[in-house]
Design a protein around this motif. Structure first.
Motif, short mmCIF file in Angstrom:
data_model
loop_
_atom_site.label_atom_id
_atom_site.label_comp_id
_atom_site.label_asym_id
_atom_site.label_seq_id
_atom_site.Cartn_x
_atom_site.Cartn_y
_atom_site.Cartn_z
N ALA A 66 -28.78 -45.70 -40.57
CA ALA A 66 -29.65 -44.88 -41.43
C ALA A 66 -30.53 -45.78 -42.30
CB ALA A 66 -28.81 -43.95 -42.30
N GLN A 67 -29.94 -46.82 -42.83
CA GLN A 67 -30.71 -47.72 -43.68
C GLN A 67 -31.83 -48.39 -42.89
OE1 GLN A 67 -28.38 -50.79 -45.58
NE2 GLN A 67 -29.94 -51.13 -47.13
N LYS A 68 -31.54 -48.83 -41.68
CA LYS A 68 -32.55 -49.49 -40.86
C LYS A 68 -33.66 -48.54 -40.44
CE LYS A 68 -29.38 -52.90 -38.99
NZ LYS A 68 -28.41 -53.14 -37.91
N LYS A 69 -33.30 -47.27 -40.18
CA LYS A 69 -34.27 -46.29 -39.68
C LYS A 69 -34.92 -45.48 -40.81
CE LYS A 69 -31.93 -45.62 -35.26
NZ LYS A 69 -31.18 -44.66 -34.43
N GLY A 70 -34.57 -45.77 -42.05
CA GLY A 70 -35.14 -45.01 -43.16
C GLY A 70 -34.52 -43.64 -43.33
N GLY A 71 -33.30 -43.49 -42.85
CA GLY A 71 -32.60 -42.22 -42.98
C GLY A 71 -32.16 -41.97 -44.41
N HIS A 72 -31.73 -40.75 -44.66
CA HIS A 72 -31.25 -40.40 -46.00
C HIS A 72 -30.11 -39.40 -45.92
CE1 HIS A 72 -33.70 -36.72 -45.75
NE2 HIS A 72 -34.57 -37.52 -45.14
N CYS A 73 -29.50 -39.14 -47.04
CA CYS A 73 -28.21 -38.45 -47.15
C CYS A 73 -28.10 -37.12 -46.42
CB CYS A 73 -27.89 -38.24 -48.63
SG CYS A 73 -28.08 -39.72 -49.64
N ILE A 74 -29.00 -36.16 -46.68
CA ILE A 74 -28.85 -34.80 -46.18
C ILE A 74 -28.91 -34.73 -44.65
CG2 ILE A 74 -31.26 -34.06 -46.28
CD1 ILE A 74 -28.11 -32.05 -47.33
N GLN A 75 -29.45 -35.75 -44.02
CA GLN A 75 -29.52 -35.73 -42.56
C GLN A 75 -28.13 -35.73 -41.93
OE1 GLN A 75 -32.07 -39.20 -42.40
NE2 GLN A 75 -33.81 -37.93 -41.80
N CYS A 76 -27.15 -36.29 -42.60
CA CYS A 76 -25.79 -36.33 -42.06
C CYS A 76 -24.77 -35.61 -42.94
CB CYS A 76 -25.32 -37.79 -41.92
SG CYS A 76 -26.31 -38.77 -40.79
N HIS A 77 -25.08 -35.45 -44.21
CA HIS A 77 -24.07 -34.97 -45.14
C HIS A 77 -24.25 -33.54 -45.62
CE1 HIS A 77 -22.01 -38.82 -45.50
NE2 HIS A 77 -23.21 -39.41 -45.51
N LYS A 78 -24.59 -32.63 -44.71
CA LYS A 78 -24.60 -31.21 -45.06
C LYS A 78 -23.14 -30.77 -45.18
CE LYS A 78 -28.89 -30.13 -42.65
NZ LYS A 78 -29.27 -31.37 -41.97
N GLY A 79 -22.86 -29.90 -46.09
CA GLY A 79 -21.49 -29.39 -46.22
C GLY A 79 -20.54 -30.34 -46.92
N VAL A 80 -21.05 -31.30 -47.66
CA VAL A 80 -20.19 -32.24 -48.38
C VAL A 80 -19.52 -31.56 -49.58
CG1 VAL A 80 -20.19 -34.32 -49.82
CG2 VAL A 80 -21.39 -34.31 -47.66
N VAL A 81 -20.28 -30.75 -50.29
CA VAL A 81 -19.76 -30.09 -51.49
C VAL A 81 -19.46 -28.62 -51.23
CG1 VAL A 81 -20.28 -29.45 -53.89
CG2 VAL A 81 -20.88 -31.72 -53.04
N HIS A 82 -20.34 -27.96 -50.52
CA HIS A 82 -20.18 -26.54 -50.24
C HIS A 82 -19.84 -26.33 -48.77
CE1 HIS A 82 -21.73 -25.78 -54.22
NE2 HIS A 82 -22.80 -26.51 -53.94
N GLU A 83 -19.11 -25.27 -48.50
CA GLU A 83 -18.70 -24.98 -47.12
C GLU A 83 -19.93 -24.77 -46.24
OE1 GLU A 83 -16.11 -21.59 -47.30
OE2 GLU A 83 -14.77 -22.60 -48.70
N MET A 84 -19.79 -25.14 -44.99
CA MET A 84 -20.88 -24.92 -44.03
C MET A 84 -21.00 -23.42 -43.79
SD MET A 84 -22.33 -27.73 -43.37
CE MET A 84 -23.26 -27.50 -41.88
N PRO A 85 -22.22 -22.93 -43.77
CA PRO A 85 -22.44 -21.49 -43.53
C PRO A 85 -22.03 -21.09 -42.12
CG PRO A 85 -24.42 -22.54 -44.39
CD PRO A 85 -23.47 -23.63 -44.04
N GLU A 86 -21.50 -19.89 -42.01
CA GLU A 86 -21.19 -19.35 -40.70
C GLU A 86 -22.50 -19.20 -39.93
OE1 GLU A 86 -19.31 -15.25 -39.22
OE2 GLU A 86 -18.12 -16.33 -40.72
N GLY A 87 -22.51 -19.58 -38.68
CA GLY A 87 -23.71 -19.46 -37.88
C GLY A 87 -24.56 -20.72 -37.87
N TYR A 88 -24.17 -21.73 -38.65
CA TYR A 88 -24.95 -22.97 -38.67
C TYR A 88 -24.72 -23.73 -37.37
CZ TYR A 88 -26.31 -27.77 -39.61
OH TYR A 88 -26.89 -29.01 -39.53
N GLU A 89 -25.80 -24.14 -36.75
CA GLU A 89 -25.72 -24.95 -35.55
C GLU A 89 -26.51 -26.21 -35.80
OE1 GLU A 89 -27.00 -22.65 -32.19
OE2 GLU A 89 -25.80 -20.93 -32.81
N GLY A 90 -25.82 -27.31 -35.96
CA GLY A 90 -26.53 -28.54 -36.27
C GLY A 90 -25.81 -29.76 -35.80
#
Length: 180
Positions: free
Chosen positions: A156-180
């Motif tokens: 991520a650091q090399k490609k300029g990535g950032h947190c939300i690209q991988c860290h959805k659902g870290v604090v709050h539950e993933m929504p039902e129906g989420y496909e990612g």
């Protein structure tokens, strides 16, 4: 010329009222912004008890180092004018609360995916700006991370990535129906 203008009592009082009014307005505005940027305010609405319960189970609430990130740390920009824009945009949440759009757990779950997508899009657009106020690749102890986390963070650091690209659902539950 200006001195003569200021000799007029009406002008003088108008100037005094204007200066004092501006000062009181600025101070009052900052007090309101500060108050609406607290955990107590953010979770004072009934419908926010659902995400609050999830948050209290997360590492952002309680952890080994005793550092806590609250709602405003993640959901409100820290600098002007972005902070003001976020406050204006939050009016829709107040409207939703008043209208009862998410007042029951069932209604909240029905809207969870829509709300999550809105927050994720904002975080994507700012390249996880609020996350990066606390999390920085340069400050991570990569050697102490698991093998997968170390590899993913390095990529991520090399490609300029950032947190939300991988860290959805870290604090709050993933929504039902989420496909990612």
């Amino acid at each position: 010329m200006i001195w003569n203008w200021l000799k007029n009592p009406g002008v003088r009082w108008g100037l005094i009222v204007g200066v004092v009014g501006t000062f009181v307005g600025i101070v009052g505005f900052n007090v309101v912004v500060a108050h609406t940027n607290t955990m107590e305010f953010c979770t004072s609405c009934h419908s926010m008890s659902y995400p609050l319960a999830e948050y209290k189970k997360s590492f952002h609430y309680k952890n080994t180092v005793g550092v806590q990130a609250g709602c405003p740390d993640c959901h409100v920009p820290h600098t002007y004018p972005d902070l003001l824009i976020a406050k204006v945009m939050a009016a829709k949440d107040v409207y939703g609360e008043i209208m009862g759009h998410i007042e029951t757990p069932e209604l909240y779950e029905k809207e969870r995916l829509t709300m999550a997508k809105r927050v994720w899009a904002k975080m994507e657009a700012t390249e996880s700006r609020e996350c990066r106020n606390c999390h920085d690749f340069e400050d991570m102890l990569s050697d102490e991370q698991g093998r997968r986390a170390r590899r993913k963070h390095s990529e991520a650091q090399k490609k300029g990535g950032h947190c939300i690209q991988c860290h959805k659902g870290v604090v709050h539950e993933m929504p039902e129906g989420y496909e990612g």
